[in-house]
Design a protein around this motif. Structure first.
Motif, PDB file in Angstrom:
ATOM      1  N   ALA A 161       0.829  -1.207   0.000  1.00 31.95           N
ATOM      2  CA  ALA A 161       0.000   0.000   0.000  1.00 31.95           C
ATOM      3  C   ALA A 161       0.863   1.256   0.000  1.00 31.95           C
ATOM      4  N   ALA A 162       1.978   1.235   0.739  1.00 31.31           N
ATOM      5  CA  ALA A 162       2.864   2.399   0.781  1.00 31.31           C
ATOM      6  C   ALA A 162       3.448   2.694  -0.594  1.00 31.31           C
ATOM      7  N   VAL A 163       3.867   1.656  -1.303  1.00 30.13           N
ATOM      8  CA  VAL A 163       4.436   1.842  -2.645  1.00 30.13           C
ATOM      9  C   VAL A 163       3.397   2.443  -3.591  1.00 30.13           C
ATOM     10  N   TRP A 164       2.178   1.950  -3.522  1.00 27.13           N
ATOM     11  CA  TRP A 164       1.139   2.479  -4.415  1.00 27.13           C
ATOM     12  C   TRP A 164       0.763   3.909  -4.044  1.00 27.13           C
ATOM     13  N   ALA A 165       0.800   4.245  -2.753  1.00 28.12           N
ATOM     14  CA  ALA A 165       0.529   5.627  -2.359  1.00 28.12           C
ATOM     15  C   ALA A 165       1.569   6.570  -2.958  1.00 28.12           C
ATOM     16  N   VAL A 174       2.226  14.431 -12.465  1.00 32.02           N
ATOM     17  CA  VAL A 174       2.221  14.521 -13.925  1.00 32.02           C
ATOM     18  C   VAL A 174       0.851  14.944 -14.453  1.00 32.02           C
ATOM     19  N   SER A 175      -0.195  14.318 -13.926  1.00 33.84           N
ATOM     20  CA  SER A 175      -1.535  14.533 -14.494  1.00 33.84           C
ATOM     21  C   SER A 175      -2.314  15.654 -13.821  1.00 33.84           C
ATOM     22  N   HIS A 176      -1.998  15.934 -12.534  1.00 36.13           N
ATOM     23  CA  HIS A 176      -2.748  16.909 -11.725  1.00 36.13           C
ATOM     24  C   HIS A 176      -4.233  16.561 -11.685  1.00 36.13           C
ATOM     25  N   ASP A 177      -4.499  15.280 -11.742  1.00 34.73           N
ATOM     26  CA  ASP A 177      -5.874  14.779 -11.628  1.00 34.73           C
ATOM     27  C   ASP A 177      -6.191  14.600 -10.148  1.00 34.73           C
ATOM     28  N   ARG A 178      -7.160  15.337  -9.638  1.00 34.87           N
ATOM     29  CA  ARG A 178      -7.491  15.301  -8.210  1.00 34.87           C
ATOM     30  C   ARG A 178      -7.962  13.912  -7.770  1.00 34.87           C
ATOM     31  N   ARG A 179      -8.565  13.172  -8.670  1.00 34.27           N
ATOM     32  CA  ARG A 179      -9.027  11.825  -8.315  1.00 34.27           C
ATOM     33  C   ARG A 179      -7.849  10.918  -7.989  1.00 34.27           C
ATOM     34  N   VAL A 180      -6.747  11.084  -8.724  1.00 33.89           N
ATOM     35  CA  VAL A 180      -5.537  10.302  -8.454  1.00 33.89           C
ATOM     36  C   VAL A 180      -4.978  10.673  -7.081  1.00 33.89           C
ATOM     37  N   LEU A 181      -4.989  11.977  -6.771  1.00 35.94           N
ATOM     38  CA  LEU A 181      -4.473  12.422  -5.469  1.00 35.94           C
ATOM     39  C   LEU A 181      -5.312  11.860  -4.327  1.00 35.94           C
ATOM     40  N   TRP A 182      -6.617  11.921  -4.475  1.00 31.80           N
ATOM     41  CA  TRP A 182      -7.486  11.408  -3.408  1.00 31.80           C
ATOM     42  C   TRP A 182      -7.340   9.900  -3.251  1.00 31.80           C
ATOM     43  N   GLY A 184      -4.596   8.223  -3.892  1.00 39.21           N
ATOM     44  CA  GLY A 184      -3.313   8.036  -3.209  1.00 39.21           C
ATOM     45  C   GLY A 184      -3.425   8.284  -1.726  1.00 39.21           C
ATOM     46  N   ALA A 185      -4.177   9.322  -1.327  1.00 41.87           N
ATOM     47  CA  ALA A 185      -4.369   9.599   0.102  1.00 41.87           C
ATOM     48  C   ALA A 185      -5.109   8.455   0.783  1.00 41.87           C
ATOM     49  N   ALA A 186      -6.131   7.920   0.100  1.00 43.22           N
ATOM     50  CA  ALA A 186      -6.886   6.805   0.675  1.00 43.22           C
ATOM     51  C   ALA A 186      -6.000   5.582   0.859  1.00 43.22           C
ATOM     52  N   ILE A 187      -5.134   5.291  -0.114  1.00 42.51           N
ATOM     53  CA  ILE A 187      -4.258   4.124  -0.004  1.00 42.51           C
ATOM     54  C   ILE A 187      -3.197   4.348   1.073  1.00 42.51           C
ATOM     55  N   ALA A 188      -2.757   5.602   1.258  1.00 42.78           N
ATOM     56  CA  ALA A 188      -1.832   5.890   2.355  1.00 42.78           C
ATOM     57  C   ALA A 188      -2.486   5.586   3.700  1.00 42.78           C
ATOM     58  N   VAL A 189      -3.751   5.939   3.839  1.00 40.86           N
ATOM     59  CA  VAL A 189      -4.485   5.603   5.071  1.00 40.86           C
ATOM     60  C   VAL A 189      -4.598   4.092   5.229  1.00 40.86           C
ATOM     61  N   VAL A 190      -4.870   3.399   4.129  1.00 41.98           N
ATOM     62  CA  VAL A 190      -4.942   1.935   4.168  1.00 41.98           C
ATOM     63  C   VAL A 190      -3.622   1.338   4.648  1.00 41.98           C
ATOM     64  N   ALA A 191      -2.503   1.896   4.174  1.00 43.25           N
ATOM     65  CA  ALA A 191      -1.194   1.386   4.579  1.00 43.25           C
ATOM     66  C   ALA A 191      -1.026   1.455   6.091  1.00 43.25           C
ATOM     67  N   VAL A 192      -1.418   2.579   6.690  1.00 45.54           N
ATOM     68  CA  VAL A 192      -1.266   2.736   8.149  1.00 45.54           C
ATOM     69  C   VAL A 192      -2.234   1.831   8.889  1.00 45.54           C
ATOM     70  N   TRP A 193      -3.436   1.650   8.337  1.00 44.26           N
ATOM     71  CA  TRP A 193      -4.397   0.757   8.980  1.00 44.26           C
ATOM     72  C   TRP A 193      -4.011  -0.715   8.819  1.00 44.26           C
ATOM     73  N   LEU A 194      -3.087  -0.999   7.910  1.00 42.42           N
ATOM     74  CA  LEU A 194      -2.547  -2.358   7.811  1.00 42.42           C
ATOM     75  C   LEU A 194      -1.415  -2.564   8.816  1.00 42.42           C
ATOM     76  N   LYS A 195      -0.553  -1.562   8.973  1.00 42.63           N
ATOM     77  CA  LYS A 195       0.546  -1.635   9.951  1.00 42.63           C
ATOM     78  C   LYS A 195       0.872  -0.216  10.374  1.00 42.63           C
ATOM     79  N   ILE A 196       0.719   0.053  11.646  1.00 42.46           N
ATOM     80  CA  ILE A 196       0.730   1.435  12.117  1.00 42.46           C
ATOM     81  C   ILE A 196       2.080   2.107  11.941  1.00 42.46           C
ATOM     82  N   THR A 197       3.183   1.352  11.918  1.00 44.89           N
ATOM     83  CA  THR A 197       4.488   1.980  11.804  1.00 44.89           C
ATOM     84  C   THR A 197       4.732   2.614  10.433  1.00 44.89           C
ATOM     85  N   VAL A 198       3.881   2.327   9.458  1.00 50.55           N
ATOM     86  CA  VAL A 198       4.013   2.959   8.149  1.00 50.55           C
ATOM     87  C   VAL A 198       3.578   4.424   8.210  1.00 50.55           C
TER      88      VAL A 198
END
Length: 544
Positions: A161-165, A174-182, A184-198
């Motif tokens: 999840a961290a790599v994909w974020a 590159v794209s400045h597409d807000r959907r991509v940014l959001w 990425g933010a959601a997957i970053a949250v997923v990474a922490v909810w998988l293992k808190i030290t991320v």
């Protein structure tokens, strides 16, 4: 050089197919017959079963008591001690494939595949497509990554999840597409909810966003909403950690069995010295080469491209974060291995310059050597035999009775009782919970309850323990556990089965014996209270 670069415009099916083949090769040897190695692995597996059973039972009338009763039956549950997202994913897999270690291994194989494909796409933003493939290949073949990726652990899923974020942040650059940014933010949250030290990656990603859009980024309402959403989603996890993960907090603030003093030089070099174990010497040498080449390039050009600055921040912030934690283990820095490998591959490409073919040949040789090293010298460890024991005990145990387990791998036995025991009327009692008080591991302290041999025998009968499953000579350096073994060798108990355990390492349990309690058992099982010193709570069994 442009501050950010696009991923290559071609269909990378060949590279992805080769990475899938690598995953299949690695996971052919993943243990699946309830043969666990690390004590946390079967606990993660059981947490997934708990969520599945909770959804099925839907105990809306008293969910807390239902959970207490579940723990009393399967006392290896750690559902609130760790973030609950990983077991939630396991629960979905169990609902489709059934509750088993094999189902959990399938989940980890999918996470592993996501990690390699994400690493490949991320690497394509830094190097050409062939070196990018070797980045992903070396990450997948790395001894540490392959070892823990085939255990039922959260390290590789969180790293994926961290790599994909990070990849989605660069895609947004590159794209400045807000959907991509959001996303990425959601997957970053997923990474922490998988293992808190991320969580160390969150400020790195925030810094990257500032690099892309400038400080004015936080004056935009949509970005403020996104940032507040990330913070709000972190608050429940923070609450769970404070209330149920005190031992995890203690690992940061100070542990009795820490590897080195925090202020010492050895503490700050500890993880650097672990790199050869994690990546192998060829990749470690490449990492050193890449680091030197990067410094030389920055000194000469007096400029660090933005996407390389983001990669450097990933490494530096993560390394400082994990070095600050007193409890040390090479496994903890698995989320740092992708950027380390990427730096190493770039270093090889820099060394050969325009001679890309020679760089490719060297990377292929390093990849082959790394994979062979992993397959030969870092296979997934296991101790097998618990499935056979559970099937026999489940067949022998009387109706509505208890089974006592005394041994190092209690989690493997308990998860197997849930998965293949098919005896919901039989509870498992852990001997260490009955006779001792331990917070997580022995090195943090043990308190004995000072029961005599007669009292231990009486308590086993009072608890309607029809059978005791005991690892021979388990913790007999402790008075209480030595007395338990004496009781099992007394006329009150009769050995009915003896099992020789099989392991591919020098496991402490060589043999396990099943004993039958000859004393008259009570008609009903008494309710039990179980101390949980790790979270400073007592679980009381009762009506659910």
């Amino acid at each position: 050089m442009k501050p950010y670069i696009s991923a290559p415009r071609y269909r990378p099916w060949v590279a992805c197919a080769a990475l899938v083949v690598l995953v299949l090769i690695l996971f052919v040897w993943a243990p699946t017959n309830y043969a666990f190695y690390y004590s946390d692995a079967p606990r993660h597996a059981l947490n997934g079963a708990f969520i599945l059973d909770l959804v099925k039972a839907f105990p809306i009338h008293d969910p807390v008591q239902w959970a207490y009763n579940y723990y009393a039956q399967y006392p290896a549950l750690t559902i609130l001690f760790y973030p609950p997202l990983y077991p939630a994913v396991l629960a979905v897999a169990y609902a489709i494939l059934g509750v088993s270690q094999a189902s959990a291994v399938v989940v980890n194989a999918l996470f592993y595949t996501a990690l390699l494909i994400g690493s490949y796409r991320l690497a394509c933003r830094y190097v050409d497509r062939i070196p990018a493939f070797f980045v992903a290949f070396l990450i997948g073949a790395a001894p540490e990554m392959a070892f823990w990726g085939r255990q039922i652990m959260t390290d590789v899923p969180a790293t994926a999840a961290a790599v994909w974020a990070m990849e989605l942040l660069l895609a947004y650059a590159v794209s400045h597409d807000r959907r991509v940014l959001w996303l990425g933010a959601a997957i970053a949250v997923v990474a922490v909810w998988l293992k808190i030290t991320v969580c160390f990656l969150l400020p790195v990603l925030a810094l990257g966003l500032v690099q892309i859009d400038g400080w004015a980024v936080w004056r935009r309402p949509r970005n403020l909403v996104m940032g507040c959403g990330v913070v709000l989603l972190m608050l429940p996890l923070l609450w769970l950690t404070i209330h149920f993960g005190q031992t995890n907090v203690q690992s940061v603030t100070g542990v009795a069995d820490g590897a080195t003093p925090r202020s010492s030089l050895s503490n700050w070099l500890w993880y650097a010295r672990s790199l050869p174990l994690q990546l192998g010497w060829p990749v470690t040498a490449a990492v050193a080469l890449g680091a030197v080449a990067g410094v030389v390039r920055v000194v000469r050009s007096r400029h660090l491209p933005a996407h390389w600055g983001l990669l450097a921040a990933w490494v530096v912030v993560g390394y400082l974060f994990f070095s600050t934690i007193d409890l040390k283990d090479p496994r903890f820095t698995i989320p740092l291995l992708p950027p380390f490998v990427l730096i190493g591959v770039w270093g090889v490409c820099w060394l050969f310059g325009a001679r890309a073919r020679w760089a490719g040949l060297l990377l292929a040789a390093i990849g082959a050597a790394t994979l062979i090293t992993t397959l030969v010298y870092r296979p997934p460890l296991y101790v097998s035999g618990y499935a056979h024991i559970v099937k026999d005990v489940a067949r022998l145990a009387p109706e509505n009775s208890n089974v006592v387990f005394s041994g190092y791998r209690d989690g493997a036995f308990i998860f197997a009782m849930r998965a293949i025991g098919h005896r919901p009327d039989v509870d498992t009692i852990r001997a260490d919970k009955m006779l001792l008080s331990i917070a997580i591991r022995r090195s943090t302290g043990v308190r004995e309850k000072h029961l005599t041999r007669a009292q231990i025998g009486q308590e086993l009968t009072r608890q309607k323990a029809a059978y005791v499953v005991a690892q021979d000579d388990f913790w007999t350096d402790l008075t209480e556990m030595r007395r338990l073994q004496w009781v099992l060798h007394s006329p009150q108990f009769t050995p009915v089965a003896h099992y020789r355990m099989h392991a591919n390492f020098n496991a402490p349990e060589k043999t396990i014996t099943v004993y039958r309690n000859n004393a008259p058992l009570p008609a009903k099982r008494p309710p039990r209270s179980i101390d949980l010193p790790a979270i400073d709570r007592t679980v009381t069994q009762g009506k659910g």
